[in-house]
Design an enzyme around this catalytic site. Structure first.
Site, PDB file in Angstrom:
ATOM      1  N   SER A  29      -5.314  25.550 -20.558  1.00  0.00           N
ATOM      2  CA  SER A  29      -6.386  25.065 -21.270  1.00  0.00           C
ATOM      3  C   SER A  29      -6.739  22.776 -20.478  1.00  0.00           C
ATOM      4  N   GLU A 169       1.970  20.889 -28.365  1.00  0.00           N
ATOM      5  CA  GLU A 169       1.464  19.533 -28.254  1.00  0.00           C
ATOM      6  C   GLU A 169       1.503  18.080 -29.087  1.00  0.00           C
ATOM      7  N   TYR A 171      -0.171  18.434 -32.117  1.00  0.00           N
ATOM      8  CA  TYR A 171      -1.942  18.529 -33.139  1.00  0.00           C
ATOM      9  C   TYR A 171      -1.456  18.861 -33.743  1.00  0.00           C
ATOM     10  N   ARG A 219      -0.463  28.743 -28.765  1.00  0.00           N
ATOM     11  CA  ARG A 219       0.164  27.192 -27.482  1.00  0.00           C
ATOM     12  C   ARG A 219       1.241  27.166 -28.792  1.00  0.00           C
ATOM     13  N   HIS A 257       2.301  14.481 -27.506  1.00  0.00           N
ATOM     14  CA  HIS A 257       1.938  13.242 -26.837  1.00  0.00           C
ATOM     15  C   HIS A 257       2.536  11.812 -26.807  1.00  0.00           C
ATOM     16  N   GLU A 258       3.104  11.872 -28.122  1.00  0.00           N
ATOM     17  CA  GLU A 258       3.949  10.635 -28.088  1.00  0.00           C
ATOM     18  C   GLU A 258       5.231  10.603 -27.944  1.00  0.00           C
ATOM     19  N   ARG A 293       4.071  21.901 -14.708  1.00  0.00           N
ATOM     20  CA  ARG A 293       4.819  21.331 -12.971  1.00  0.00           C
ATOM     21  C   ARG A 293       4.874  22.823 -12.460  1.00  0.00           C
ATOM     22  N   GLN A 344      -4.001  10.891 -11.392  1.00  0.00           N
ATOM     23  CA  GLN A 344      -5.049   9.822 -11.824  1.00  0.00           C
ATOM     24  C   GLN A 344      -6.757  10.308 -12.164  1.00  0.00           C
ATOM     25  N   ARG A 566       2.706 -13.116  -9.525  1.00  0.00           N
ATOM     26  CA  ARG A 566       2.582 -14.382  -9.920  1.00  0.00           C
ATOM     27  C   ARG A 566       1.622 -14.632 -11.669  1.00  0.00           C
ATOM     28  N   GLY A 655     -10.057   2.523   2.683  1.00  0.00           N
ATOM     29  CA  GLY A 655      -8.859   1.212   2.260  1.00  0.00           C
ATOM     30  C   GLY A 655     -10.338  -0.234   3.672  1.00  0.00           C
ATOM     31  N   ASP A 663      -7.404   3.272  -3.731  1.00  0.00           N
ATOM     32  CA  ASP A 663      -6.295   4.552  -4.030  1.00  0.00           C
ATOM     33  C   ASP A 663      -7.084   5.554  -3.005  1.00  0.00           C
TER      34      ASP A 663
HETATM   35  P1  FAD Z   1      -4.922   4.782   5.607  1.00  0.00           P
HETATM   36  O1  FAD Z   1      -3.920   5.193   4.730  1.00  0.00           O
HETATM   37  O2  FAD Z   1      -4.165   3.278   5.199  1.00  0.00           O
HETATM   38  O3  FAD Z   1      -5.281   5.392   6.350  1.00  0.00           O
HETATM   39  C1  FAD Z   1      -5.533   5.483   7.591  1.00  0.00           C
HETATM   40  C2  FAD Z   1      -4.899   5.944   9.056  1.00  0.00           C
HETATM   41  O4  FAD Z   1      -5.712   5.473  10.145  1.00  0.00           O
HETATM   42  C3  FAD Z   1      -4.082   5.686   9.212  1.00  0.00           C
HETATM   43  O5  FAD Z   1      -2.625   6.030   9.487  1.00  0.00           O
HETATM   44  C4  FAD Z   1      -3.547   4.671  11.060  1.00  0.00           C
HETATM   45  O6  FAD Z   1      -2.272   4.228  11.287  1.00  0.00           O
HETATM   46  C5  FAD Z   1      -5.302   4.764  11.333  1.00  0.00           C
HETATM   47  N1  FAD Z   1      -5.822   4.631  12.599  1.00  0.00           N
HETATM   48  C6  FAD Z   1      -5.990   3.081  11.699  1.00  0.00           C
HETATM   49  N2  FAD Z   1      -6.580   2.448  12.834  1.00  0.00           N
HETATM   50  C7  FAD Z   1      -6.883   3.236  13.716  1.00  0.00           C
HETATM   51  C8  FAD Z   1      -6.696   3.200  14.789  1.00  0.00           C
HETATM   52  N3  FAD Z   1      -7.475   2.496  15.924  1.00  0.00           N
HETATM   53  N4  FAD Z   1      -7.048   4.896  16.122  1.00  0.00           N
HETATM   54  C9  FAD Z   1      -6.594   5.929  15.642  1.00  0.00           C
HETATM   55  N5  FAD Z   1      -5.940   5.940  13.700  1.00  0.00           N
HETATM   56  C10 FAD Z   1      -6.136   4.334  13.722  1.00  0.00           C
HETATM   57  N6  FAD Z   1      -2.969   5.953  -3.814  1.00  0.00           N
HETATM   58  C11 FAD Z   1      -2.903   7.109  -4.798  1.00  0.00           C
HETATM   59  O7  FAD Z   1      -4.055   7.223  -5.112  1.00  0.00           O
HETATM   60  N7  FAD Z   1      -1.737   6.967  -5.653  1.00  0.00           N
HETATM   61  C12 FAD Z   1      -0.580   6.645  -5.878  1.00  0.00           C
HETATM   62  O8  FAD Z   1       0.155   7.461  -6.103  1.00  0.00           O
HETATM   63  C13 FAD Z   1       0.298   5.815  -4.248  1.00  0.00           C
HETATM   64  N8  FAD Z   1       1.129   5.861  -4.248  1.00  0.00           N
HETATM   65  C14 FAD Z   1       0.959   4.979  -2.884  1.00  0.00           C
HETATM   66  C15 FAD Z   1       2.496   4.379  -2.836  1.00  0.00           C
HETATM   67  C16 FAD Z   1       2.862   3.589  -1.618  1.00  0.00           C
HETATM   68  C17 FAD Z   1       3.912   3.150  -1.932  1.00  0.00           C
HETATM   69  C18 FAD Z   1       1.680   3.321  -1.311  1.00  0.00           C
HETATM   70  C19 FAD Z   1       2.368   2.757   0.579  1.00  0.00           C
HETATM   71  C20 FAD Z   1       0.333   3.690  -0.908  1.00  0.00           C
HETATM   72  C21 FAD Z   1       0.234   4.175  -2.084  1.00  0.00           C
HETATM   73  N9  FAD Z   1      -1.328   4.949  -2.319  1.00  0.00           N
HETATM   74  C22 FAD Z   1      -1.276   5.778  -3.546  1.00  0.00           C
HETATM   75  C23 FAD Z   1      -2.361   4.015  -1.387  1.00  0.00           C
HETATM   76  C24 FAD Z   1      -2.878   5.437  -0.479  1.00  0.00           C
HETATM   77  O9  FAD Z   1      -2.144   5.860   0.117  1.00  0.00           O
HETATM   78  C25 FAD Z   1      -3.845   4.543   0.187  1.00  0.00           C
HETATM   79  O10 FAD Z   1      -4.961   4.447  -0.922  1.00  0.00           O
HETATM   80  C26 FAD Z   1      -4.422   5.867   0.928  1.00  0.00           C
HETATM   81  O11 FAD Z   1      -3.963   6.468   1.913  1.00  0.00           O
HETATM   82  C27 FAD Z   1      -5.956   4.810   1.657  1.00  0.00           C
HETATM   83  O12 FAD Z   1      -6.758   5.847   2.686  1.00  0.00           O
HETATM   84  P2  FAD Z   1      -6.884   5.376   3.787  1.00  0.00           P
HETATM   85  O13 FAD Z   1      -8.069   6.851   4.504  1.00  0.00           O
HETATM   86  O14 FAD Z   1      -8.353   4.772   3.195  1.00  0.00           O
HETATM   87  O15 FAD Z   1      -5.737   4.177   4.443  1.00  0.00           O
HETATM   88  P1  NAP Z   2      -2.071  -4.136  -6.308  1.00  0.00           P
HETATM   89  O1  NAP Z   2      -2.078  -3.253  -7.916  1.00  0.00           O
HETATM   90  O2  NAP Z   2      -3.456  -4.836  -6.003  1.00  0.00           O
HETATM   91  O3  NAP Z   2      -1.564  -4.987  -5.834  1.00  0.00           O
HETATM   92  C1  NAP Z   2      -1.103  -5.999  -5.632  1.00  0.00           C
HETATM   93  C2  NAP Z   2       0.289  -6.828  -5.908  1.00  0.00           C
HETATM   94  O4  NAP Z   2       0.424  -7.915  -5.124  1.00  0.00           O
HETATM   95  C3  NAP Z   2      -0.089  -7.388  -7.519  1.00  0.00           C
HETATM   96  O5  NAP Z   2       0.113  -8.003  -8.605  1.00  0.00           O
HETATM   97  C4  NAP Z   2      -0.325  -9.004  -6.967  1.00  0.00           C
HETATM   98  O6  NAP Z   2      -0.402  -9.953  -8.639  1.00  0.00           O
HETATM   99  C5  NAP Z   2      -0.319  -8.990  -5.922  1.00  0.00           C
HETATM  100  N1  NAP Z   2      -0.548 -10.457  -4.991  1.00  0.00           N
HETATM  101  C6  NAP Z   2      -1.899 -10.276  -4.159  1.00  0.00           C
HETATM  102  N2  NAP Z   2      -1.870 -11.013  -3.422  1.00  0.00           N
HETATM  103  C7  NAP Z   2      -0.607 -12.265  -3.059  1.00  0.00           C
HETATM  104  C8  NAP Z   2      -0.580 -12.407  -2.200  1.00  0.00           C
HETATM  105  N3  NAP Z   2      -1.230 -13.433  -1.841  1.00  0.00           N
HETATM  106  N4  NAP Z   2       0.705 -13.090  -2.666  1.00  0.00           N
HETATM  107  C9  NAP Z   2       1.016 -12.811  -3.850  1.00  0.00           C
HETATM  108  N5  NAP Z   2       1.295 -11.734  -4.741  1.00  0.00           N
HETATM  109  C10 NAP Z   2      -0.341 -11.570  -4.214  1.00  0.00           C
HETATM  110  O7  NAP Z   2      -1.824  -3.219  -5.239  1.00  0.00           O
HETATM  111  P2  NAP Z   2      -0.984  -2.036  -4.089  1.00  0.00           P
HETATM  112  O8  NAP Z   2       0.294  -2.125  -5.057  1.00  0.00           O
HETATM  113  O9  NAP Z   2      -1.066  -2.713  -2.987  1.00  0.00           O
HETATM  114  O10 NAP Z   2      -1.482  -1.276  -4.319  1.00  0.00           O
HETATM  115  C11 NAP Z   2      -2.690  -0.382  -3.841  1.00  0.00           C
HETATM  116  C12 NAP Z   2      -3.052   0.852  -4.421  1.00  0.00           C
HETATM  117  O11 NAP Z   2      -2.179   1.527  -3.918  1.00  0.00           O
HETATM  118  C13 NAP Z   2      -3.896   0.334  -5.443  1.00  0.00           C
HETATM  119  O12 NAP Z   2      -5.139   0.431  -5.981  1.00  0.00           O
HETATM  120  C14 NAP Z   2      -3.536   1.391  -7.055  1.00  0.00           C
HETATM  121  O13 NAP Z   2      -4.060   2.244  -7.080  1.00  0.00           O
HETATM  122  C15 NAP Z   2      -2.530   2.811  -5.472  1.00  0.00           C
HETATM  123  N6  NAP Z   2      -1.341   3.105  -5.691  1.00  0.00           N
HETATM  124  C16 NAP Z   2      -0.888   3.351  -6.786  1.00  0.00           C
HETATM  125  C17 NAP Z   2      -0.035   3.874  -7.236  1.00  0.00           C
HETATM  126  C18 NAP Z   2      -0.133   5.141  -9.058  1.00  0.00           C
HETATM  127  O14 NAP Z   2       0.920   5.119  -9.380  1.00  0.00           O
HETATM  128  N7  NAP Z   2      -1.142   5.572  -9.052  1.00  0.00           N
HETATM  129  C19 NAP Z   2       1.147   3.594  -6.672  1.00  0.00           C
HETATM  130  C20 NAP Z   2       0.574   2.278  -5.860  1.00  0.00           C
HETATM  131  C21 NAP Z   2       0.093   2.457  -5.357  1.00  0.00           C
HETATM  132  P3  NAP Z   2      -0.270 -11.143  -8.967  1.00  0.00           P
HETATM  133  O15 NAP Z   2      -1.249 -12.353  -7.741  1.00  0.00           O
HETATM  134  O16 NAP Z   2       0.214 -11.601  -9.870  1.00  0.00           O
HETATM  135  O17 NAP Z   2       1.223 -11.994  -7.981  1.00  0.00           O
HETATM  136 FE1  SF4 Z   3      -3.145  17.177 -10.190  1.00  0.00          FE
HETATM  137 FE2  SF4 Z   3      -3.428  14.985  -9.464  1.00  0.00          FE
HETATM  138 FE3  SF4 Z   3      -5.677  16.542  -9.306  1.00  0.00          FE
HETATM  139 FE4  SF4 Z   3      -4.829  16.123 -11.904  1.00  0.00          FE
HETATM  140  S1  SF4 Z   3      -5.713  14.799 -10.345  1.00  0.00           S
HETATM  141  S2  SF4 Z   3      -5.729  17.545 -11.074  1.00  0.00           S
HETATM  142  S3  SF4 Z   3      -2.982  15.620 -11.605  1.00  0.00           S
HETATM  143  S4  SF4 Z   3      -3.554  16.760  -7.900  1.00  0.00           S
END
Ligand code: FAD
Ligand code: NAP
Ligand code: SF4
Length: 678
Positions: A29, A169, A171, A219, A257-258, A293, A344, A566, A655, A663
């Site tokens: 569920s 859970e 409930y 359950r 849940h808690e 899991r 997410q 910041r 991006g 994300d």
């Molecule tokens: P990207 O992932 O940046 O991919 C773009 C690709 O384009 C790259 O591989 C690059 O090499 C390629 N590229 C660029 N220019 C060219 C070119 N000219 N020719 C060929 N290739 C090119 N998101 C979540 O939702 N949940 C999470 O838990 C989460 N955790 C994260 C943890 C970490 C440590 C990091 C770094 C990111 C995390 N994210 C998470 C963020 C997530 O990975 C990004 O939001 C997502 O990857 C963005 O997807 P994208 O395809 O737009 O860009």
């Molecule tokens: P983010 O969540 O926007 O965080 C960026 C951080 O950098 C903030 O803490 C910001 O806070 C700081 N910052 C921004 N501009 C700055 C500057 N000029 N100088 C110094 N500090 C600066 O982005 P992210 O951590 O890069 O993550 C990217 C995306 O990946 C997020 O949108 C997130 O959703 C996704 N992600 C998700 C997970 C997850 O578990 N779901 C995990 C990883 C990533 P201050 O300005 O207060 O310092």
């Molecule tokens: Fe699984 Fe994430 Fe999809 Fe939820 S959003 S079903 S946890 S992959």
């Protein structure tokens, strides 16, 4: 099913009471939000029908309350009258047409009900709900029992194959079962026998009302993971009583849940609780389902082969891939779109009162709206970037019949997900890359790795349409000394494996800053085994303590880490509801120093010079060896102008489109929605 299989037990039929299931896979569920509104019945029917077509043996619906006091939310899903029951016919018929079976879950939220009408065993407020429940009188308890039975009868009249009684859970029924929430001294409280009376009575009376040919699942919480939770003896005795009064199967689950122990987030090891299910199984003759899991067929088969359970219940994996069973049948597990347990788009949506979907499968819950039909005019499409956005756009475009070429500058697919998967506890993210890599090959997408494509090349190749999914690069903030050799971007740290010292400052405390802090505070072998994980979170043997809790013993951090932001306010406040608290608890357990309202003054050989606190009046030098920058990202849009100026039909997604708050959920959904239109 044709030919031999790697999963002989998983795919074999089983009798559960009077019902024969075609295999051992139950879709557990999950409340999608579609249940709450009558006008979404068609969407719900399409969502379940797709899973039945995908081969799952038994679907269990999201929870329906037996009366208004049991609502999850005001005006939430309930089944209390014939008009409501008639609507459900559309759902049950859709599932039956696809050869599946479906049971309705009766869920009374008790003190988790987010509304002033809530009731419980005692008037004790849940820590996660502002509403204090009213203590039921003994008459009130009997009225609740009658309502559960009425709900089951209505489900039967609506064509369901059975019901599941939610008893875990934290409930309503769980609130009666545990001393934590049941302080009564009447026939419904006090002794274990009195506390379980309501659950046993409901099960017995439902069986009497529905006859033999109707499946009843209960359950049951295997470990409450809260202080004052049930003892193991109470749990096993309850299960035996339920069997005696006519329950056909026990569907197990873990934690309230808690509870402050994570049970389903991605850092929880796979099948972490299956051994507990196994312990219960030894006490019963009716089948027991393992849950939590379990996301791949080999994991499921191993549980069944060990004899820990006879059935496997998976909810989120069925959102991620409705055809999970069909792929297991075809021995094509490499093509399963695996649930990465990120929460997410499913549980985080549910808690935000948004319709549930899935990060890796944005069609989940949108089967009617987001159709990917074969194209009438095949086009030559280039996708630039093999991150989540580009991967989904390329795959779904090719599946619709377009001729797709995908260009990726890195040596491997995945984009930023290739970094994310190296974070301790995020290893599951590699499954998404594995899925797309194999599915792209199956869909005949031409993939060019290690090739940073130019606009000139794309123009010369005369593509009909170009999708720019070039993603993001780490932002480098303009701090004096930012080019000092001690400074690394998160990508340089994780992807390139650059060396890091014993004292580290992390600039930026968003999702990535928090992930990087966990990476830095975890010893070199990132994947915790189950034993270490249980120590880390203080989970003990069931027989040892009620609720199965003990003192957590986290492994010490190999280095000292400062995490800085910041802005004012708690670090990690912007993280998601269902996962943020886990990250915050991990940072605290590892002793990460957290500073807010920080101004970065300069970086030099002495370390990172900051001022912090209100008005930035407190100067301090963090004598660190390494500074890791996690200050957000910037879009890569270098190809946009030339392509659009040439008149090429150009789409920008992920991006590359908008870096802020990007994300993978948005990236994959945008890629999929674009593919549906090309
Ligand atoms: P990207 O992932 O940046 O991919 C773009 C690709 O384009 C790259 O591989 C690059 O090499 C390629 N590229 C660029 N220019 C060219 C070119 N000219 N020719 C060929 N290739 C090119 N998101 C979540 O939702 N949940 C999470 O838990 C989460 N955790 C994260 C943890 C970490 C440590 C990091 C770094 C990111 C995390 N994210 C998470 C963020 C997530 O990975 C990004 O939001 C997502 O990857 C963005 O997807 P994208 O395809 O737009 O860009
Ligand atoms: P983010 O969540 O926007 O965080 C960026 C951080 O950098 C903030 O803490 C910001 O806070 C700081 N910052 C921004 N501009 C700055 C500057 N000029 N100088 C110094 N500090 C600066 O982005 P992210 O951590 O890069 O993550 C990217 C995306 O990946 C997020 O949108 C997130 O959703 C996704 N992600 C998700 C997970 C997850 O578990 N779901 C995990 C990883 C990533 P201050 O300005 O207060 O310092
Ligand atoms: Fe699984 Fe994430 Fe999809 Fe939820 S959003 S079903 S946890 S992959």
């Amino acid at each position: 099913m044709t030919g031999p299989t790697n999963y002989p037990i998983l795919l074999s039929p089983i009798d559960v009471g009077a019902t024969t299931l075609r295999n051992r896979v139950i879709m557990g569920s999950i409340h999608t939000g579609l249940e709450d509104r009558a006008w979404n019945t068609g969407r719900l029917a399409a969502y379940f029908a797709e899973r039945a077509r995908g081969g799952v043996a038994l679907i269990i619906t999201g929870g329906y309350a037996p009366n208004r006091t049991g609502w999850l939310l005001p005006l939430g899903a309930k089944l209390t009258n014939r008009i409501e029951a008639r609507r459900h016919r559309r759902i049950t018929e859709a599932v039956h047409r696809e050869g599946g079976k479906i049971a309705l879950q009766i869920l009374h939220a008790g003190r988790y009900s987010y509304q002033p009408l809530s009731v419980s065993a005692s008037s004790i407020k849940a820590p996660i709900n502002p509403f204090r429940p009213r203590r039921l009188t003994s008459r009130g308890v009997r009225w609740q029992i009658r309502n559960f039975v009425r709900c089951a009868r209505l489900a039967q009249s609506a064509g369901y194959d059975g019901v599941e009684i939610m008893g875990g859970e934290g409930y309503f029924l769980n609130q009666f079962l545990a001393e934590r929430t049941n302080r009564r001294r009447d026939e419904w409280g006090g002794s274990p026998e009195n506390r379980r009376r309501i659950a046993v009575e409901i099960s017995r009376k439902i069986r009497e009302a529905v006859g033999e040919n109707f499946l009843i699942s209960f359950r049951l919480s295997m470990a409450d993971l809260v202080d004052g939770g049930q003892t193991w003896d109470e749990i096993t005795t309850l299960a035996q009583e339920l069997e005696r009064v006519g329950v056909d199967m026990i569907n197990t689950d873990i934690g309230w849940h808690e509870s402050r122990v994570p049970t389903i987030v991605t850092s929880v090891p796979r099948a972490a609780f299956a051994d507990i299910t196994g312990k219960l199984d030894k006490h019963l003759d009716i089948p027991v389902a393992a849950s939590n899991r379990i996301n791949m067929p080999d994991v499921a088969e191993n549980i069944l082969a060990r004899g820990d359970a006879q059935l496997i219940s998976m909810a989120r994996p069925m959102l991620a891939d409705p055809f999970w069973v069909r792929k297991a049948e075809a021995d094509a597990a490499a093509l399963i779109n695996t649930c990465i347990a990120c929460n997410q788009a499913c549980l985080d949506h549910a808690f935000a009162h948004k319709t549930v979907s899935c990060l890796v499968n944005p069609r989940a819950g949108r089967e009617v709206e987001l159709e990917l039909l074969p194209t009438r005019r095949a086009k030559k499409v280039a996708v630039i970037g093999g991150g989540p956005a580009g991967l989904s756009a390329a795959l779904e475009s090719a599946r619709r019949g377009h001729t797709v070429s995908l260009f990726e500058a890195r040596a491997a697919l995945g984009g930023q997900f290739g970094i994310a998967r190296r974070i301790p506890g995020k290893e599951e993210f590699a499954e998404t890359i594995r899925y797309f890599t194999n599915a792209l090959a199956e869909a005949d997408v031409t993939v060019r790795l290690g090739h940073r494509v130019t606009a000139a090349e794309l123009l010369a190749a005369e593509f009909d349409e170009v999708v720019l999914a070039t993603g993001v690069v780490p932002r480098i903030p303009s701090i004096p000394g930012i080019d000092h050799p001690s400074v690394l971007s998160y990508a340089e740290l994780v992807e390139e494996g650059k060396p890091v010292g014993d004292r580290v400052a992390v600039i930026g405390a968003g999702g990535i800053g928090v992930d990087i802090s966990e990476y830095l505070t975890t010893d070199s072998s990132p994947t915790l085994d189950l034993k270490e994980w249980k120590q880390e979170w203080g989970v003990t043997e069931l027989e040892a303590a009620p609720g199965a809790l003990t003192t957590p013993v986290p492994a010490p951090s190999p280095r000292e880490v400062y995490l800085l932001q910041r802005k004012k306010g708690r670090i990690g406040a912007g993280l998601a509801k269902t996962t943020g608290w886990v990250h915050r608890a991990s940072l605290a357990a590892k002793g990460v120093h957290q500073l807010t309202e920080v101004n970065y003054e300069r970086i030099d050989d002495d370390g990172l010079h900051i001022t912090f606190g209100e008005d930035h009046e407190r100067p301090r030098t963090l004598a660190v060896d390494t500074i890791v920058v996690c200050a957000g990202q910037e879009s890569v849009r270098d190809l946009v102008d030339e392509l659009t100026a040439s008149g090429t039909i150009t789409h920008v997604i992920g991006g590359a489109d908008v870096a802020a708050e990007l994300d993978a959920k948005r990236a994959i959904e945008q890629g999929t929605r674009l593919a549906a239109k090309i």
